[in-house]
Design a protein around this motif. Structure first.
Motif, PDB file in Angstrom:
ATOM      1  N   VAL A   1       0.877  -1.186   0.000  1.00  0.00           N
ATOM      2  CA  VAL A   1       0.000   0.000   0.000  1.00  0.00           C
ATOM      3  C   VAL A   1       0.911   1.232   0.000  1.00  0.00           C
ATOM      4  O   VAL A   1       1.756   1.384   0.884  1.00  0.00           O
ATOM      5  CB  VAL A   1      -0.913   0.015   1.251  1.00  0.00           C
ATOM      6  N   VAL A   2       0.732   2.078  -1.010  1.00  0.00           N
ATOM      7  CA  VAL A   2       1.616   3.247  -1.143  1.00  0.00           C
ATOM      8  C   VAL A   2       0.937   4.456  -0.498  1.00  0.00           C
ATOM      9  O   VAL A   2      -0.158   4.848  -0.908  1.00  0.00           O
ATOM     10  CB  VAL A   2       1.920   3.532  -2.636  1.00  0.00           C
ATOM     11  N   GLY A   3       1.582   5.047   0.507  1.00  0.00           N
ATOM     12  CA  GLY A   3       1.009   6.202   1.202  1.00  0.00           C
ATOM     13  C   GLY A   3       1.188   7.508   0.438  1.00  0.00           C
ATOM     14  O   GLY A   3       0.208   8.161   0.080  1.00  0.00           O
ATOM     15  N   PRO A   4       2.424   7.948   0.173  1.00  0.00           N
ATOM     16  CA  PRO A   4       2.638   9.281  -0.410  1.00  0.00           C
ATOM     17  C   PRO A   4       2.589   9.310  -1.938  1.00  0.00           C
ATOM     18  O   PRO A   4       2.654   8.261  -2.591  1.00  0.00           O
ATOM     19  CB  PRO A   4       4.046   9.645   0.074  1.00  0.00           C
ATOM     20  N   GLU A   5       2.517  10.532  -2.491  1.00  0.00           N
ATOM     21  CA  GLU A   5       2.344  10.699  -3.932  1.00  0.00           C
ATOM     22  C   GLU A   5       3.616  10.482  -4.746  1.00  0.00           C
ATOM     23  O   GLU A   5       3.567  10.030  -5.873  1.00  0.00           O
ATOM     24  CB  GLU A   5       1.762  12.084  -4.247  1.00  0.00           C
ATOM     25  N   LYS A   6       4.779  10.831  -4.157  1.00  0.00           N
ATOM     26  CA  LYS A   6       5.990  10.874  -4.979  1.00  0.00           C
ATOM     27  C   LYS A   6       6.309   9.531  -5.652  1.00  0.00           C
ATOM     28  O   LYS A   6       6.496   9.492  -6.872  1.00  0.00           O
ATOM     29  CB  LYS A   6       7.156  11.400  -4.113  1.00  0.00           C
ATOM     30  N   PRO A   7       6.341   8.411  -4.888  1.00  0.00           N
ATOM     31  CA  PRO A   7       6.629   7.137  -5.564  1.00  0.00           C
ATOM     32  C   PRO A   7       5.574   6.775  -6.622  1.00  0.00           C
ATOM     33  O   PRO A   7       5.909   6.162  -7.638  1.00  0.00           O
ATOM     34  CB  PRO A   7       6.640   6.101  -4.431  1.00  0.00           C
ATOM     35  N   LEU A   8       4.324   7.191  -6.395  1.00  0.00           N
ATOM     36  CA  LEU A   8       3.269   6.898  -7.383  1.00  0.00           C
ATOM     37  C   LEU A   8       3.521   7.678  -8.668  1.00  0.00           C
ATOM     38  O   LEU A   8       3.473   7.119  -9.771  1.00  0.00           O
ATOM     39  CB  LEU A   8       1.889   7.243  -6.814  1.00  0.00           C
ATOM     40  N   VAL A   9       3.825   8.960  -8.508  1.00  0.00           N
ATOM     41  CA  VAL A   9       4.101   9.807  -9.679  1.00  0.00           C
ATOM     42  C   VAL A   9       5.351   9.282 -10.406  1.00  0.00           C
ATOM     43  O   VAL A   9       5.445   9.344 -11.631  1.00  0.00           O
ATOM     44  CB  VAL A   9       4.258  11.288  -9.241  1.00  0.00           C
ATOM     45  N   ASP A  10       6.279   8.715  -9.648  1.00  0.00           N
ATOM     46  CA  ASP A  10       7.497   8.161 -10.258  1.00  0.00           C
ATOM     47  C   ASP A  10       7.287   6.756 -10.835  1.00  0.00           C
ATOM     48  O   ASP A  10       8.227   6.171 -11.384  1.00  0.00           O
ATOM     49  CB  ASP A  10       8.632   8.107  -9.222  1.00  0.00           C
ATOM     50  N   GLY A  11       6.092   6.180 -10.648  1.00  0.00           N
ATOM     51  CA  GLY A  11       5.783   4.913 -11.319  1.00  0.00           C
ATOM     52  C   GLY A  11       5.993   3.645 -10.509  1.00  0.00           C
ATOM     53  O   GLY A  11       6.157   2.561 -11.078  1.00  0.00           O
ATOM     54  N   ILE A  12       5.918   3.728  -9.181  1.00  0.00           N
ATOM     55  CA  ILE A  12       6.166   2.507  -8.394  1.00  0.00           C
ATOM     56  C   ILE A  12       5.083   1.448  -8.619  1.00  0.00           C
ATOM     57  O   ILE A  12       5.378   0.240  -8.593  1.00  0.00           O
ATOM     58  CB  ILE A  12       6.335   2.815  -6.885  1.00  0.00           C
ATOM     59  N   ALA A  13       3.841   1.884  -8.871  1.00  0.00           N
ATOM     60  CA  ALA A  13       2.766   0.900  -9.062  1.00  0.00           C
ATOM     61  C   ALA A  13       3.028   0.094 -10.339  1.00  0.00           C
ATOM     62  O   ALA A  13       2.901  -1.142 -10.335  1.00  0.00           O
ATOM     63  CB  ALA A  13       1.411   1.595  -9.123  1.00  0.00           C
ATOM     64  N   ASP A  14       3.420   0.764 -11.427  1.00  0.00           N
ATOM     65  CA  ASP A  14       3.730   0.059 -12.680  1.00  0.00           C
ATOM     66  C   ASP A  14       4.900  -0.910 -12.456  1.00  0.00           C
ATOM     67  O   ASP A  14       4.873  -2.052 -12.904  1.00  0.00           O
ATOM     68  CB  ASP A  14       4.156   1.056 -13.773  1.00  0.00           C
ATOM     69  N   PHE A  15       5.930  -0.400 -11.752  1.00  0.00           N
ATOM     70  CA  PHE A  15       7.148  -1.199 -11.516  1.00  0.00           C
ATOM     71  C   PHE A  15       6.804  -2.487 -10.771  1.00  0.00           C
ATOM     72  O   PHE A  15       7.239  -3.570 -11.152  1.00  0.00           O
ATOM     73  CB  PHE A  15       8.146  -0.338 -10.721  1.00  0.00           C
ATOM     74  N   LEU A  16       6.003  -2.379  -9.713  1.00  0.00           N
ATOM     75  CA  LEU A  16       5.699  -3.574  -8.913  1.00  0.00           C
ATOM     76  C   LEU A  16       4.703  -4.492  -9.626  1.00  0.00           C
ATOM     77  O   LEU A  16       4.820  -5.715  -9.558  1.00  0.00           O
ATOM     78  CB  LEU A  16       5.186  -3.168  -7.527  1.00  0.00           C
ATOM     79  N   GLN A  17       3.740  -3.875 -10.321  1.00  0.00           N
ATOM     80  CA  GLN A  17       2.752  -4.703 -11.034  1.00  0.00           C
ATOM     81  C   GLN A  17       3.415  -5.551 -12.121  1.00  0.00           C
ATOM     82  O   GLN A  17       3.065  -6.707 -12.303  1.00  0.00           O
ATOM     83  CB  GLN A  17       1.680  -3.830 -11.665  1.00  0.00           C
ATOM     84  N   GLU A  18       4.380  -4.959 -12.797  1.00  0.00           N
ATOM     85  CA  GLU A  18       5.102  -5.725 -13.831  1.00  0.00           C
ATOM     86  C   GLU A  18       5.770  -6.948 -13.230  1.00  0.00           C
ATOM     87  O   GLU A  18       5.962  -7.952 -13.893  1.00  0.00           O
ATOM     88  CB  GLU A  18       6.180  -4.855 -14.483  1.00  0.00           C
TER      89      GLU A  18
END
Ligand code: AMP
Ligand code: GLY
Length: 420
Positions: A67-84
């Protein structure tokens, strides 16, 4: 289920706390966490910019949900990185995180889908902006395009201040600037409206009102948030329907038209005038301190809801709320939001006990040798649940007085528009 929560603020302590209440939670890691999260989770000192090291840790420890709390990693693409890498992650992808990461992205969606928002113009350079400012009515609002930790918004009363603002932005105060938004100043009262989405459908996730200014009566500098209350005193069935029909539904239509799916919290920052909503901004995460304020009112199992979102089964989950009021007050380091001392010890903290109506969520704290020190501007969140906002505020203030920390200050008037 083994869960990792990314972040280190009061929002993340509240996320950890709520996850810990689920019977299905077997272990929580908080990356990197703070001196409060370590009591319910294992803190892991990794840098949120280093996706590879986070992935290695997830793999090694067989973590099943992130679960990602802050915006910065999301804007940097952490969800795409982990989903891949086939890791279940709660938080939107890089394309959709532009709803927070780029003001022009959101404004263009508003324009195309007729979402009520302040009238605006996008300007590409200093000369064009200064020329444009000669013909506007004041006050006017000037915004840097990218992430600016809440500091990239200027409300300008005259031409001189406006010219200074556009110059600062194009000079790179908030990073490289290719464009800015100049928009009409909206009058009214602000409200934070949250929805949660699994990519196929969404559900409402309560409302709150945040106090962003450092001083009482909402005066002084902007901060990350000095306190909040939930639900918002402004919400009613008619307004709720307008928000969904005019703002949220068209936004999800835009998301579908992009060919994308939104998984995560979507936070609409609204201005309400005469029971009509206008979108000020989107954030792609929970608010802070709204998260700390809202989550203790949740009656349903939080892990079930988040997991259902990741499995695109949100329609099978209930999102039920207590009908009590919640109010949070942020205890800050003296000097915040300007400079403040770090490593100031907070004594007595272990003498103050949480109970079912009172919570302390840590933000800028660290522990060393069994002692707790403040190391940030916003240090602790005192949250109280009660039948009324007034009782909740009294109770939160009593707890802060019990702590009696000389290094801090707080606003005594949180909720004044609903209470006083
Ligand atoms: P934002 O980062 O876009 O949320 O802006 C920060 C704060 O500036 C908001 O919470 C509002 O208090 C204020 N603000 C932003 N845009 C406007 C606007 N168009 N009219 C009035 N106030 C605004
Ligand atoms: N409380 C404002 C925010 O989280 O952006």
């Amino acid at each position: 289920m083994k869960i990792a929560i990314l972040g280190s603020g009061g929002r993340e302590h509240a996320l950890v706390n709520q996850m810990s209440l689920s019977k299905k939670t077997t272990k929580i890691y908080c990356i990197p966490g703070n001196a409060g999260t370590c009591h319910l989770a294992e803190n892991v000192n990794l840098n949120l910019d280093n996706f590879e090291s986070i992935y290695d840790f997830i793999l090694k420890n067989k973590i099943e949900l992130v679960v990602v709390g802050p915006e910065k990693p999301l804007v940097d693409g952490i969800a795409d990185f982990l989903q891949e890498k086939k890791i279940k992650v709660f938080g939107p992808n890089k394309v959709l995180s532009q709803f927070e990461g780029s003001k022009t992205f959101t404004k263009n969606v508003c324009k195309k889908y007729n979402i009520p928002t302040a009238k605006f113009n996008i300007l590409k350079n200093l000369k064009e902006s200064i020329k444009y400012l000669n013909q506007v009515k004041f006050p006017i609002v000037i915004k840097a395009d990218g992430l600016a930790a809440g500091k990239g918004v200027y409300i300008c009363e005259n031409l001189e201040k406006s010219n200074e603002a556009v110059k600062e932005i194009f000079d790179g105060k908030f990073g490289k600037a290719d464009q800015i938004v100049i928009e009409e100043f909206l009058e009214g009262e602000e409200m934070s409206f949250f929805v949660i989405s699994d990519g196929k459908s969404f559900k409402q996730f309560n409302t709150a009102q945040d106090h962003k200014r450092v001083g009482e009566d909402d005066t002084g500098k902007n901060t990350g948030g000095m306190g909040a209350y939930s639900p918002s005193a402004l919400i009613n069935k008619d307004l709720e329907k307008k928000i969904i029909d005019k703002i949220i539904e068209p936004t999800f239509k835009a998301i579908r038209d992009f060919g994308e799916e939104y998984i995560g919290f979507l936070y609409a920052g609204l201005m309400i005038k005469n029971n009509e909503p206008f979108l000020i901004e989107y954030n792609v995460r929970m608010g802070d301190p709204e998260c700390q304020t809202i989550l203790p009112l949740l009656k349903s199992d939080f892990l079930d809801i988040i997991n259902a979102c990741c499995e695109q089964k949100l329609n099978q989950s209930n999102v039920d709320w207590s009908d009590k009021k919640s109010l949070s007050i942020v205890l800050c380091s003296k000097g915040y939001p300007e400079s403040y001392e770090k490593n100031v010890e907070i004594k007595n903290l272990n003498k103050i006990k949480n109970n079912k109506n009172n919570f302390i969520f840590h933000a800028g704290t660290i522990s060393k040798n069994d002692k707790i020190f403040a190391n940030g501007g916003r240090v602790l969140n005192f949250v109280s649940i009660s039948e009324s906002y007034l009782e909740a505020r009294k109770s939160a203030i009593d707890k802060i007085k019990d702590l009696n920390w000389g290094g801090g200050f707080f606003r005594k008037d949180i909720g004044f528009k609903a209470i006083d």
